[in-house]
Design a protein around this motif. Structure first.
Motif, PDB file in Angstrom:
ATOM      1  N   ASP A  22      54.500  49.678 -21.241  1.00  8.32           N
ATOM      2  CA  ASP A  22      53.554  50.015 -20.170  1.00  8.32           C
ATOM      3  C   ASP A  22      52.170  49.442 -20.456  1.00  8.32           C
ATOM      4  OD1 ASP A  22      55.518  51.465 -18.815  1.00  8.32           O
ATOM      5  OD2 ASP A  22      55.050  53.312 -19.892  1.00  8.32           O
ATOM      6  N   ALA A  23      52.146  48.171 -20.865  1.00  4.05           N
ATOM      7  CA  ALA A  23      50.882  47.539 -21.239  1.00  4.05           C
ATOM      8  C   ALA A  23      50.042  47.167 -20.026  1.00  4.05           C
ATOM      9  CB  ALA A  23      51.153  46.289 -22.081  1.00  4.05           C
ATOM     10  N   LEU A  24      50.666  47.015 -18.855  1.00  5.60           N
ATOM     11  CA  LEU A  24      49.972  46.580 -17.646  1.00  5.60           C
ATOM     12  C   LEU A  24      49.981  47.672 -16.591  1.00  5.60           C
ATOM     13  CD1 LEU A  24      51.555  43.006 -17.356  1.00  5.60           C
ATOM     14  CD2 LEU A  24      49.317  43.589 -18.326  1.00  5.60           C
ATOM     15  N   THR A  25      48.935  47.697 -15.786  1.00  8.90           N
ATOM     16  CA  THR A  25      48.888  48.626 -14.663  1.00  8.90           C
ATOM     17  C   THR A  25      49.743  48.077 -13.520  1.00  8.90           C
ATOM     18  OG1 THR A  25      46.984  47.555 -13.619  1.00  8.90           O
ATOM     19  CG2 THR A  25      46.526  49.241 -15.311  1.00  8.90           C
ATOM     20  N   ASP A  26      50.044  48.931 -12.562  1.00  8.26           N
ATOM     21  CA  ASP A  26      50.817  48.484 -11.399  1.00  8.26           C
ATOM     22  C   ASP A  26      50.086  47.359 -10.667  1.00  8.26           C
ATOM     23  OD1 ASP A  26      52.732  50.368 -11.978  1.00  8.26           O
ATOM     24  OD2 ASP A  26      52.012  51.841 -10.498  1.00  8.26           O
ATOM     25  N   GLU A  27      48.760  47.447 -10.595  1.00  8.08           N
ATOM     26  CA  GLU A  27      47.978  46.413  -9.921  1.00  8.08           C
ATOM     27  C   GLU A  27      48.073  45.086 -10.666  1.00  8.08           C
ATOM     28  OE1 GLU A  27      46.891  49.433 -10.681  1.00  8.08           O
ATOM     29  OE2 GLU A  27      46.773  50.334  -8.667  1.00  8.08           O
ATOM     30  N   GLN A  28      48.027  45.147 -12.006  1.00  7.89           N
ATOM     31  CA  GLN A  28      48.144  43.920 -12.788  1.00  7.89           C
ATOM     32  C   GLN A  28      49.534  43.317 -12.655  1.00  7.89           C
ATOM     33  OE1 GLN A  28      46.912  45.708 -16.517  1.00  7.89           O
ATOM     34  NE2 GLN A  28      44.970  44.586 -16.508  1.00  7.89           N
ATOM     35  N   ILE A  29      50.558  44.166 -12.645  1.00  8.33           N
ATOM     36  CA  ILE A  29      51.926  43.672 -12.472  1.00  8.33           C
ATOM     37  C   ILE A  29      52.066  42.963 -11.126  1.00  8.33           C
ATOM     38  CG2 ILE A  29      54.319  44.394 -12.150  1.00  8.33           C
ATOM     39  CD1 ILE A  29      53.782  46.603 -14.223  1.00  8.33           C
ATOM     40  N   ALA A  30      51.535  43.567 -10.078  1.00 10.70           N
ATOM     41  CA  ALA A  30      51.633  42.968  -8.747  1.00 10.70           C
ATOM     42  C   ALA A  30      50.904  41.627  -8.686  1.00 10.70           C
ATOM     43  CB  ALA A  30      51.059  43.927  -7.702  1.00 10.70           C
ATOM     44  N   ALA A  31      49.782  41.537  -9.388  1.00 10.85           N
ATOM     45  CA  ALA A  31      49.001  40.297  -9.373  1.00 10.85           C
ATOM     46  C   ALA A  31      49.668  39.188 -10.176  1.00 10.85           C
ATOM     47  CB  ALA A  31      47.601  40.561  -9.917  1.00 10.85           C
ATOM     48  N   LEU A  32      50.449  39.556 -11.177  1.00 13.18           N
ATOM     49  CA  LEU A  32      51.061  38.564 -12.057  1.00 13.18           C
ATOM     50  C   LEU A  32      52.480  38.187 -11.649  1.00 13.18           C
ATOM     51  CD1 LEU A  32      49.803  40.023 -15.443  1.00 13.18           C
ATOM     52  CD2 LEU A  32      49.294  37.727 -14.592  1.00 13.18           C
ATOM     53  N   ARG A  33      53.160  39.045 -10.912  1.00 16.43           N
ATOM     54  CA  ARG A  33      54.553  38.767 -10.572  1.00 16.43           C
ATOM     55  C   ARG A  33      54.636  37.480  -9.755  1.00 16.43           C
ATOM     56  NH1 ARG A  33      58.483  42.239 -11.154  1.00 16.43           N
ATOM     57  NH2 ARG A  33      57.119  44.062 -11.020  1.00 16.43           N
ATOM     58  N   PRO A  34      55.489  36.552 -10.162  1.00 20.96           N
ATOM     59  CA  PRO A  34      55.549  35.255  -9.461  1.00 20.96           C
ATOM     60  C   PRO A  34      56.069  35.412  -8.044  1.00 20.96           C
ATOM     61  CG  PRO A  34      57.354  35.448 -11.029  1.00 20.96           C
ATOM     62  CD  PRO A  34      56.441  36.616 -11.279  1.00 20.96           C
ATOM     63  N   ARG A  35      55.558  34.570  -7.174  1.00 26.92           N
ATOM     64  CA  ARG A  35      56.007  34.555  -5.784  1.00 26.92           C
ATOM     65  C   ARG A  35      56.975  33.380  -5.612  1.00 26.92           C
ATOM     66  NH1 ARG A  35      50.820  36.012  -6.236  1.00 26.92           N
ATOM     67  NH2 ARG A  35      50.074  37.868  -5.143  1.00 26.92           N
ATOM     68  N   LEU A  36      58.249  33.694  -5.686  1.00 20.79           N
ATOM     69  CA  LEU A  36      59.280  32.671  -5.588  1.00 20.79           C
ATOM     70  C   LEU A  36      59.822  32.608  -4.162  1.00 20.79           C
ATOM     71  CD1 LEU A  36      61.226  33.435  -8.882  1.00 20.79           C
ATOM     72  CD2 LEU A  36      59.677  31.520  -8.464  1.00 20.79           C
ATOM     73  N   PRO A  37      60.327  31.432  -3.756  1.00 19.94           N
ATOM     74  CA  PRO A  37      60.931  31.348  -2.420  1.00 19.94           C
ATOM     75  C   PRO A  37      62.180  32.203  -2.349  1.00 19.94           C
ATOM     76  CG  PRO A  37      61.411  29.373  -3.706  1.00 19.94           C
ATOM     77  CD  PRO A  37      60.409  30.161  -4.500  1.00 19.94           C
ATOM     78  N   ASP A  38      62.530  32.611  -1.133  1.00 22.67           N
ATOM     79  CA  ASP A  38      63.764  33.364  -0.966  1.00 22.67           C
ATOM     80  C   ASP A  38      64.946  32.476  -1.360  1.00 22.67           C
ATOM     81  OD1 ASP A  38      62.444  35.583   0.004  1.00 22.67           O
ATOM     82  OD2 ASP A  38      62.522  34.887   2.085  1.00 22.67           O
ATOM     83  N   PRO A  39      65.871  33.028  -2.164  1.00 25.47           N
ATOM     84  CA  PRO A  39      67.017  32.208  -2.575  1.00 25.47           C
ATOM     85  C   PRO A  39      67.893  31.866  -1.377  1.00 25.47           C
ATOM     86  CG  PRO A  39      67.313  34.505  -3.243  1.00 25.47           C
ATOM     87  CD  PRO A  39      65.916  34.385  -2.721  1.00 25.47           C
ATOM     88  N   SER A  40      68.102  30.586  -1.169  1.00 22.98           N
ATOM     89  CA  SER A  40      68.916  30.159  -0.027  1.00 22.98           C
ATOM     90  C   SER A  40      70.165  29.404  -0.470  1.00 22.98           C
ATOM     91  CB  SER A  40      68.095  29.263   0.913  1.00 22.98           C
ATOM     92  OG  SER A  40      67.543  28.166   0.203  1.00 22.98           O
ATOM     93  N   GLY A  41      70.073  28.721  -1.607  1.00 24.24           N
ATOM     94  CA  GLY A  41      71.201  27.928  -2.071  1.00 24.24           C
ATOM     95  C   GLY A  41      72.090  28.715  -3.011  1.00 24.24           C
ATOM     96  N   PRO A  42      73.161  28.087  -3.470  1.00 23.41           N
ATOM     97  CA  PRO A  42      74.087  28.754  -4.397  1.00 23.41           C
ATOM     98  C   PRO A  42      73.453  28.922  -5.776  1.00 23.41           C
ATOM     99  CG  PRO A  42      74.687  26.449  -4.110  1.00 23.41           C
ATOM    100  CD  PRO A  42      73.594  26.723  -3.130  1.00 23.41           C
ATOM    101  N   VAL A  43      73.988  29.872  -6.534  1.00 28.44           N
ATOM    102  CA  VAL A  43      73.522  30.084  -7.902  1.00 28.44           C
ATOM    103  C   VAL A  43      74.275  29.109  -8.801  1.00 28.44           C
ATOM    104  CG1 VAL A  43      73.226  31.763  -9.764  1.00 28.44           C
ATOM    105  CG2 VAL A  43      73.123  32.520  -7.381  1.00 28.44           C
ATOM    106  N   ARG A  44      73.669  27.968  -9.072  1.00 28.44           N
ATOM    107  CA  ARG A  44      74.310  26.960  -9.901  1.00 28.44           C
ATOM    108  C   ARG A  44      73.252  26.005 -10.439  1.00 28.44           C
ATOM    109  NH1 ARG A  44      77.081  23.680  -4.881  1.00 28.44           N
ATOM    110  NH2 ARG A  44      75.332  22.273  -4.431  1.00 28.44           N
TER     111      ARG A  44
END
Length: 326
Positions: free
Chosen positions: A156-178
């Motif tokens: 629990d080293a980070l606050t919820d606000e810090q986690i939200a700011a650091l979490r990467p924004r990745l595109p929605d997965p559309s292709g196969p997992v390979r």
């Protein structure tokens, strides 16, 4: 959960926690969220790399890719276990190798990329090694904790606000997992250094920077690959680690696994085939702490029928073996 670090201070923990959220985040973004300078973060990263075994590497997620994954227990002649462990560590399809049981056992996670890799290791090389006295192979059936979810999250080293700011924004997965053949040079470069820059990845792959960015984002979004952080738990004051081979009642298998995933002491937990049906890696400050966990929270967990404890004597390999050159 409250844990105190012996070597890591609060900022060190926050940095590693930030890297577990987004291991490729620029130091400038981490610094802004943590309220320190870019130079401070860069300096801490270099020190932790030199003194705490900190590395950032890409990992192929065998579970997401639908590939088999095995935990091996090799009972060896005492004077040969380290040699066998070192040889296994050089293979690209192994991880988490440790000497255990007073140096007479090697515990190894395998990630074969093809049935041929699996057959070569389990049916070929290992049985023909005369100093290996017994081989037990436990296939991983379901992961409860570990993989992309790192143990540092327990602090629990980070606050919820810090986690939200650091979490990467990745595109929605559309292709196969390979992982396509043309992606192999990209993944291989990231397996050596998960923070390799885009120009470095461009040179390693021969593809344009825009293609590298797009393919990496797609691989991460699909879950085929994740970028992980490895470090020495001893630098956090957790010098005692053990593999626990747990037998749970069949009807309680999932509930026991889900419960174990919430325990602070557990760094990895999975359901397996084999003589036992759950394997976990437990981490404690010392043997007294391990005993307290075994006799307390684990021992009283409903559905647990039997526990075999294999303490690690020494870690030979974590996620990768060779140190990066850069």
């Amino acid at each position: 959960m409250e844990m105190e670090s012996h070597t890591f201070d609060k900022l060190d923990l926050q940095l590693v926690a930030a890297l577990e959220l987004d291991a490729r985040a620029p130091f400038s973004r981490i610094a802004a969220v943590l309220g320190v300078s870019d130079q401070t973060i860069a300096r801490r990263f270099r020190r932790l790399s030199a003194e705490g075994g900190l590395r950032v590497v890409a990992v192929r997620d065998a579970e997401r890719l639908g590939q088999s994954q095995w935990m091996l227990r090799l009972r060896c002649a005492p004077d040969s276990a380290e040699t066998i462990a070192e040889a296994l560590a050089k293979r690209p399809d192994t991880a988490w190798i440790g000497l255990a049981s007073g140096g007479t056992e090697v515990v190894c996670m395998t990630r074969p990329r093809s049935p041929g890799d699996h057959d070569d290791l389990l049916l070929g090389k290992l049985p023909r090694t005369p100093s290996i006295m017994e081989i037990r192979a436990h296939q991983i059936l379901n992961r409860f904790f570990g993989g992309p979810t790192g143990w540092i999250s327990r602090f629990d080293a980070l606050t919820d606000e810090q986690i939200a700011a650091l979490r990467p924004r990745l595109p929605d997965p559309s292709g196969p997992v390979r992982i396509d053949p043309e992606d192999e040079p990209l993944v291989a470069a990231l397996e050596r250094d998960g923070r390799a820059t885009y120009p470095e990845l461009q040179r390693a792959t021969g593809r344009s920077e825009s293609v590298v960015k797009r393919r990496l984002a797609a691989l991460l979004a699909s879950g085929a690959v994740y970028v992980d952080v490895e470090y020495h738990a001893e630098t956090l004051g957790y010098a005692c680690a053990a593999v626990l081979w747990i037998t749970a009642a069949p009807a309680a298998l999932h509930s026991v696994g889900e419960a174990l995933a919430t325990h602070d002491e557990i760094a990895f937990a999975a359901a397996t085939a084999g003589p036992s049906n759950i394997v976990v890696t437990a981490v404690a400050r010392d043997t007294a702490g391990l005993y307290a966990y075994l006799s307390g929270r684990l021992g009283t967990l409903e559905g647990v029928q039997h526990v075999e404890t294999t303490p690690f004597l020494r870690r030979i390999k974590q996620l990768t073996y060779a140190r990066p050159t850069r």
